[in-house]
Design a protein around this motif. Structure first.
Motif, PDB file in Angstrom:
ATOM      1  N   LEU A  81       0.813  -1.208   0.000  1.00 47.82           N
ATOM      2  CA  LEU A  81       0.000   0.000   0.000  1.00 47.82           C
ATOM      3  C   LEU A  81       0.853   1.268   0.000  1.00 47.82           C
ATOM      4  O   LEU A  81       0.523   2.253  -0.658  1.00 47.82           O
ATOM      5  CB  LEU A  81      -0.942  -0.002   1.204  1.00 47.82           C
ATOM      6  N   ILE A  82       1.971   1.226   0.727  1.00 44.39           N
ATOM      7  CA  ILE A  82       2.887   2.373   0.709  1.00 44.39           C
ATOM      8  C   ILE A  82       3.469   2.530  -0.684  1.00 44.39           C
ATOM      9  O   ILE A  82       3.553   3.639  -1.223  1.00 44.39           O
ATOM     10  CB  ILE A  82       4.010   2.191   1.749  1.00 44.39           C
ATOM     11  N   GLY A  83       3.870   1.412  -1.281  1.00 44.32           N
ATOM     12  CA  GLY A  83       4.430   1.449  -2.629  1.00 44.32           C
ATOM     13  C   GLY A  83       3.430   1.962  -3.646  1.00 44.32           C
ATOM     14  O   GLY A  83       3.784   2.711  -4.574  1.00 44.32           O
ATOM     15  N   LEU A  84       2.171   1.561  -3.488  1.00 53.85           N
ATOM     16  CA  LEU A  84       1.111   2.033  -4.384  1.00 53.85           C
ATOM     17  C   LEU A  84       0.997   3.546  -4.319  1.00 53.85           C
ATOM     18  O   LEU A  84       0.875   4.224  -5.346  1.00 53.85           O
ATOM     19  CB  LEU A  84      -0.216   1.374  -3.995  1.00 53.85           C
ATOM     20  N   GLU A  85       1.036   4.081  -3.112  1.00 55.57           N
ATOM     21  CA  GLU A  85       0.936   5.531  -2.938  1.00 55.57           C
ATOM     22  C   GLU A  85       2.143   6.248  -3.516  1.00 55.57           C
ATOM     23  O   GLU A  85       2.012   7.278  -4.184  1.00 55.57           O
ATOM     24  CB  GLU A  85       0.781   5.866  -1.453  1.00 55.57           C
ATOM     25  N   LEU A  86       3.339   5.699  -3.280  1.00 52.49           N
ATOM     26  CA  LEU A  86       4.560   6.335  -3.781  1.00 52.49           C
ATOM     27  C   LEU A  86       4.588   6.358  -5.304  1.00 52.49           C
ATOM     28  O   LEU A  86       4.958   7.371  -5.909  1.00 52.49           O
ATOM     29  CB  LEU A  86       5.803   5.605  -3.248  1.00 52.49           C
ATOM     30  N   MET A  87       4.199   5.236  -5.930  1.00 50.62           N
ATOM     31  CA  MET A  87       4.245   5.206  -7.392  1.00 50.62           C
ATOM     32  C   MET A  87       3.227   6.171  -7.980  1.00 50.62           C
ATOM     33  O   MET A  87       3.494   6.843  -8.979  1.00 50.62           O
ATOM     34  CB  MET A  87       4.043   3.779  -7.918  1.00 50.62           C
ATOM     35  N   ALA A  88       2.053   6.264  -7.363  1.00 47.75           N
ATOM     36  CA  ALA A  88       1.022   7.175  -7.860  1.00 47.75           C
ATOM     37  C   ALA A  88       1.456   8.629  -7.694  1.00 47.75           C
ATOM     38  O   ALA A  88       1.317   9.444  -8.622  1.00 47.75           O
ATOM     39  CB  ALA A  88      -0.286   6.922  -7.127  1.00 47.75           C
ATOM     40  N   LYS A  89       2.006   8.967  -6.540  1.00 45.97           N
ATOM     41  CA  LYS A  89       2.432  10.334  -6.275  1.00 45.97           C
ATOM     42  C   LYS A  89       3.571  10.781  -7.189  1.00 45.97           C
ATOM     43  O   LYS A  89       3.735  11.976  -7.447  1.00 45.97           O
ATOM     44  CB  LYS A  89       2.880  10.475  -4.815  1.00 45.97           C
ATOM     45  N   SER A  90       4.376   9.812  -7.653  1.00 44.15           N
ATOM     46  CA  SER A  90       5.518  10.157  -8.494  1.00 44.15           C
ATOM     47  C   SER A  90       5.198  10.077  -9.983  1.00 44.15           C
ATOM     48  O   SER A  90       6.063  10.313 -10.824  1.00 44.15           O
ATOM     49  CB  SER A  90       6.717   9.260  -8.165  1.00 44.15           C
ATOM     50  N   GLY A  91       3.946   9.746 -10.324  1.00 43.89           N
ATOM     51  CA  GLY A  91       3.527   9.801 -11.717  1.00 43.89           C
ATOM     52  C   GLY A  91       3.486   8.480 -12.453  1.00 43.89           C
ATOM     53  O   GLY A  91       3.304   8.452 -13.676  1.00 43.89           O
ATOM     54  N   LEU A 103      -5.558   6.433  -7.761  1.00 41.10           N
ATOM     55  CA  LEU A 103      -5.825   7.073  -9.045  1.00 41.10           C
ATOM     56  C   LEU A 103      -5.972   8.585  -8.894  1.00 41.10           C
ATOM     57  O   LEU A 103      -5.539   9.356  -9.769  1.00 41.10           O
ATOM     58  CB  LEU A 103      -7.087   6.473  -9.672  1.00 41.10           C
ATOM     59  N   VAL A 104      -6.539   9.015  -7.781  1.00 39.29           N
ATOM     60  CA  VAL A 104      -6.636  10.448  -7.505  1.00 39.29           C
ATOM     61  C   VAL A 104      -5.242  11.051  -7.368  1.00 39.29           C
ATOM     62  O   VAL A 104      -4.944  12.120  -7.917  1.00 39.29           O
ATOM     63  CB  VAL A 104      -7.461  10.702  -6.219  1.00 39.29           C
ATOM     64  N   LEU A 105      -4.369  10.351  -6.645  1.00 36.30           N
ATOM     65  CA  LEU A 105      -2.996  10.826  -6.457  1.00 36.30           C
ATOM     66  C   LEU A 105      -2.244  10.857  -7.781  1.00 36.30           C
ATOM     67  O   LEU A 105      -1.440  11.768  -8.037  1.00 36.30           O
ATOM     68  CB  LEU A 105      -2.262   9.920  -5.463  1.00 36.30           C
ATOM     69  N   TRP A 106      -2.496   9.871  -8.625  1.00 38.56           N
ATOM     70  CA  TRP A 106      -1.836   9.788  -9.936  1.00 38.56           C
ATOM     71  C   TRP A 106      -2.263  10.955 -10.824  1.00 38.56           C
ATOM     72  O   TRP A 106      -1.427  11.594 -11.473  1.00 38.56           O
ATOM     73  CB  TRP A 106      -2.167   8.453 -10.583  1.00 38.56           C
ATOM     74  N   GLU A 107      -3.553  11.228 -10.867  1.00 40.06           N
ATOM     75  CA  GLU A 107      -4.052  12.340 -11.680  1.00 40.06           C
ATOM     76  C   GLU A 107      -3.465  13.662 -11.185  1.00 40.06           C
ATOM     77  O   GLU A 107      -3.116  14.541 -11.977  1.00 40.06           O
ATOM     78  CB  GLU A 107      -5.583  12.388 -11.633  1.00 40.06           C
ATOM     79  N   ARG A 108      -3.350  13.801  -9.879  1.00 42.74           N
ATOM     80  CA  ARG A 108      -2.772  15.014  -9.306  1.00 42.74           C
ATOM     81  C   ARG A 108      -1.303  15.145  -9.695  1.00 42.74           C
ATOM     82  O   ARG A 108      -0.825  16.237 -10.038  1.00 42.74           O
ATOM     83  CB  ARG A 108      -2.922  14.984  -7.781  1.00 42.74           C
ATOM     84  N   ALA A 109      -0.592  14.015  -9.651  1.00 38.55           N
ATOM     85  CA  ALA A 109       0.828  14.029 -10.017  1.00 38.55           C
ATOM     86  C   ALA A 109       1.012  14.424 -11.479  1.00 38.55           C
ATOM     87  O   ALA A 109       1.906  15.225 -11.817  1.00 38.55           O
ATOM     88  CB  ALA A 109       1.436  12.656  -9.762  1.00 38.55           C
ATOM     89  N   LYS A 110       0.172  13.886 -12.346  1.00 36.40           N
ATOM     90  CA  LYS A 110       0.273  14.226 -13.769  1.00 36.40           C
ATOM     91  C   LYS A 110      -0.038  15.697 -13.996  1.00 36.40           C
ATOM     92  O   LYS A 110       0.611  16.357 -14.824  1.00 36.40           O
ATOM     93  CB  LYS A 110      -0.681  13.344 -14.581  1.00 36.40           C
ATOM     94  N   ALA A 111      -1.007  16.212 -13.255  1.00 34.89           N
ATOM     95  CA  ALA A 111      -1.348  17.630 -13.376  1.00 34.89           C
ATOM     96  C   ALA A 111      -0.190  18.517 -12.927  1.00 34.89           C
ATOM     97  O   ALA A 111      -0.036  19.653 -13.397  1.00 34.89           O
ATOM     98  CB  ALA A 111      -2.595  17.940 -12.550  1.00 34.89           C
ATOM     99  N   GLU A 112       0.643  17.997 -12.024  1.00 32.68           N
ATOM    100  CA  GLU A 112       1.819  18.721 -11.539  1.00 32.68           C
ATOM    101  C   GLU A 112       3.012  18.557 -12.461  1.00 32.68           C
ATOM    102  O   GLU A 112       4.097  19.071 -12.198  1.00 32.68           O
ATOM    103  CB  GLU A 112       2.177  18.242 -10.129  1.00 32.68           C
ATOM    104  N   GLY A 113       2.809  17.804 -13.552  1.00 35.14           N
ATOM    105  CA  GLY A 113       3.873  17.632 -14.535  1.00 35.14           C
ATOM    106  C   GLY A 113       4.809  16.454 -14.270  1.00 35.14           C
ATOM    107  O   GLY A 113       5.893  16.378 -14.846  1.00 35.14           O
TER     108      GLY A 113
END
Length: 258
Positions: A185-195, A241-251
């Motif tokens: 779960l931590i890894g899932l969050e880290l990968m999503a946050k980093s794009g 998925l929310v974190l991933w979309e946010r990361a992509k929006a941040e470039g």
């Protein structure tokens, strides 16, 4: 009653409570500096026994993923910088040690078929370190061993033997499965946050499951079953998925290529 009170008092003096990145209560008995030193020593020994792959493309690829995930990682274990090594080994494996040491076997490239799947693997391993799972595992063993000695000193070898079995199947193994699930779960969050695409974490475990082989029953295994891991990851996917979309929006679009 007096003896029981002494027993529980002795245990209480050993326990230092901490909290993992997911909010889970932990028992931590070893200082971070000591764990980091042990991890650094073990990693140095590993590099003398396992061939290091110096392929520039492979190393650039792995370091690209690690750098992206570390950029969104909060680490409070006292690591100043992380070391990443690609090992020339056909086993599909990767690991991380206290002290900020990450090893990826070349055999993992055939299972983690793209950057997102390898990000799931590496994020999982980083999760073990920042959640102090190694420390907690050692602390659990120390506590289990110490409690047996205390019971034996009270003249209760039969109870001590029962506690030994209880420690094996009631404390140590279940906690290890909990560590694995938490690291997922931590890894899932880290990968999503980093794009990286968090959905690929499930695809990774489909690949792992397809390897087959004789796997122990989950109850007696130190790892959750592949099906359990995929179920847990899917349950956490909406937030990822929310974190991933946010990361992509941040470039954040890691351009890691093998």
């Amino acid at each position: 009653m007096i003896r029981n009170s002494i027993f529980f008092l002795a245990l209480t003096t050993l326990i230092h409570c901490s909290t993992s990145p997911t909010g889970r209560k932990q028992i931590i008995l070893v200082k971070d500096a000591e764990m980091n030193e042990m991890g650094t020593s073990a990693f140095a020994e590993m590099k003398t026994k396992t061939p290091v792959d110096t392929n520039v493309v492979a190393n650039t690829y792995v370091n690209c993923i690690v750098s992206a995930e570390l950029a969104v990682t909060s680490d409070t274990t006292g690591v100043n910088s992380w070391e990443v090594v690609v090992f020339r080994d056909n086993n599909p494996n990767a690991f991380a040690l206290p002290g900020g040491k990450i090893g990826v076997y070349t055999g993992m490239f055939s299972i983690a078929k793209n950057k997102d799947q390898l990000a799931a693997v590496i994020g999982h391993e980083i999760g073990h370190v920042i959640a102090r799972h190694g420390n907690e595992r050692i602390s659990q063993n120390q506590l289990a061993g110490g409690s047996v000695k205390i019971l034996e000193s009270l003249g209760k070898p039969t109870v001590a033997g029962a506690l030994g079995m209880g420690a094996k199947f009631g404390i140590l193994l279940p906690f290890s499965r909990e560590h694995e699930s938490e690291a997922d779960l931590i890894g899932l969050e880290l990968m999503a946050k980093s794009g990286f695409d968090p959905r690929q974490s499930v695809e990774l475990w489909k690949n792992m499951s397809a390897l087959g082989g004789n796997k122990p029953n989950e109850l007696l295994s130190t790892h959750p079953s592949d099906a359990t891991r995929m179920k847990n990851l899917n349950a956490a996917m909406p937030n990822a998925l929310v974190l991933w979309e946010r990361a992509k929006a941040e470039g954040k679009h890691p351009n890691c290529q093998l």
